[in-house]
Enzyme design. Sequence first.
Site, PDB file in Angstrom:
ATOM      1  N   SER A 153     -37.023  18.647  95.782  1.00 20.42           N
ATOM      2  CA  SER A 153     -38.222  18.457  95.020  1.00 20.42           C
ATOM      3  C   SER A 153     -38.120  17.417  94.109  1.00 20.42           C
ATOM      4  CB  SER A 153     -38.273  19.937  94.235  1.00 20.42           C
ATOM      5  OG  SER A 153     -39.437  20.114  93.683  1.00 20.42           O
ATOM      6  N   ASP A 163     -44.739  15.538  93.035  1.00 16.55           N
ATOM      7  CA  ASP A 163     -43.204  15.551  92.736  1.00 16.55           C
ATOM      8  C   ASP A 163     -42.698  14.979  93.977  1.00 16.55           C
ATOM      9  OD1 ASP A 163     -43.818  17.822  93.962  1.00 16.55           O
ATOM     10  OD2 ASP A 163     -42.158  18.692  92.800  1.00 16.55           O
ATOM     11  N   ASP A 201     -41.691  16.286  96.796  1.00 19.07           N
ATOM     12  CA  ASP A 201     -41.879  17.087  97.962  1.00 19.07           C
ATOM     13  C   ASP A 201     -43.285  17.725  97.974  1.00 19.07           C
ATOM     14  OD1 ASP A 201     -41.575  19.173  96.145  1.00 19.07           O
ATOM     15  OD2 ASP A 201     -40.824  20.698  97.656  1.00 19.07           O
ATOM     16  N   ASP A 233     -45.169  19.608  96.069  1.00 21.66           N
ATOM     17  CA  ASP A 233     -45.702  21.221  96.179  1.00 21.66           C
ATOM     18  C   ASP A 233     -46.254  21.435  94.774  1.00 21.66           C
ATOM     19  OD1 ASP A 233     -43.283  21.017  94.697  1.00 21.66           O
ATOM     20  OD2 ASP A 233     -42.345  23.047  95.543  1.00 21.66           O
TER      21      ASP A 233
END
Length: 454
Positions: free
Chosen positions: A104, A241, A243, A245
């Site tokens: 992440s 960010d 990833d 999400d």
Amino acid sequence: MARLFGTDGVRGLANGLLTAELALQLAQAAAVVLGHERAANGTRPRAVVARDPRASGEFIAAAVEAGLSSSGIDVYDAGVLPTPAAAYLIADLDADFGVMISASHNPAPDNGIKFFARGGQKLPDEVEDAIEAQLGKEPSRPVAGDVGRIQRFSDAEDRYIVHLLGTLPHRLEGLKVVLDCAHGAASGCSPQVFASAGAEVVVIGAEPDGLNINDGVGSTHLGQLKEAVVKHGADFGIAHDGDADRCLAVDHEGNEVDGDQIMAILALALKKSGKLKDDVLVATVMSNLGLKIALRDAGITLRETAVGDRYVLEAMRDGGFSLGGEQSGHVIFSDYATTGDGVLTGLQIAAQVAGTGRTLKDLARAMTKLPQLMINVKGVDKSRAATDEGVAAAVAAAELELGDTGRVLLRPSGTEALVRVMVEAADMETATRICTELAGVVEDRLAIPHELAL
């Protein structure tokens, strides 16, 4: 022994905690726990595997796919994609489960492995515990034609983009948007979907080299995005960010628009269109009190949960609610996604700007953020934070002084010997004074004796 799974999968330093051997074993264990249903029906289970562009994701993905296929799971390798894309594709393909390899917003040396169940749902604790308990046991070892096969999921990104475009109520012509992709998983799909929706797009942080993910860019480093929005005269900016999400935004003047403000904008819009289930928004206890006040004034109930998007998701599933999220920018639209989706959130913000003709700055005025201060009090016995009489009395006195104009939150850290003291008030001077006083009480009352701290 400490639990291997954290709040969001297994995460740590790649080749430190998270080795190729552990990745292989986790995949083999997951194959037994998550692949048993289809296997019992006599057909091979299927799993989607995706990753962010970290260099270590290459060897971790190879180990995961080896562990799955050697255990009789057919693998669909989706390559580099956002976490919410992986979750969507698991459902779209009707796969038995999926694996996302990402850390992440963490720096490039870290990585992580997160499993999703059928339908792209996050795993409950008991299923993660079952996978962890399976580690070290004999894995499934099919032979000949019963081993799993690995194939490239060649249209994975296209399917996700088509899905995202289908959520828009109208096109985005006339908008100029700066996208900061954090040199991460959205570097390909986010610019493409915004451009396909009709927006003029300026892109920064979209040149991943495996080592630069989240490095001075993205939702945890908004400086470059603020500068780019002002420089290019854009209507607003969107930051993902690593990833993708989560999503934070910047208005045309370069002011940050955080997750609470984004949720306020979207909750009001959904209520107006009759799509906000039971007129409820789900958010964590860390959301600014200003959000609760704004929602109350609009006839919307704020349902609060513990900190963590998994708790938001649980509350949303239990109540069938349509919108939830966190101050950090994890925003969940249950009509379109099973997890936070930064690209989807950015599109919905853009749709509100385009549809209303109002600036993002004006829309963000839907809530007034109360001044907020948090102090981490270290070296204390966090287990007594909720039971110490002196701490409770100090908190009660602070709450009495603040009344309806603020609030106090004491939250023990889940991983460190510290207590977080957070105070919101009508002005920063009051917040600072009360927070500092409470932190002093916590430090005095909960101090760990020196001989025990050694």
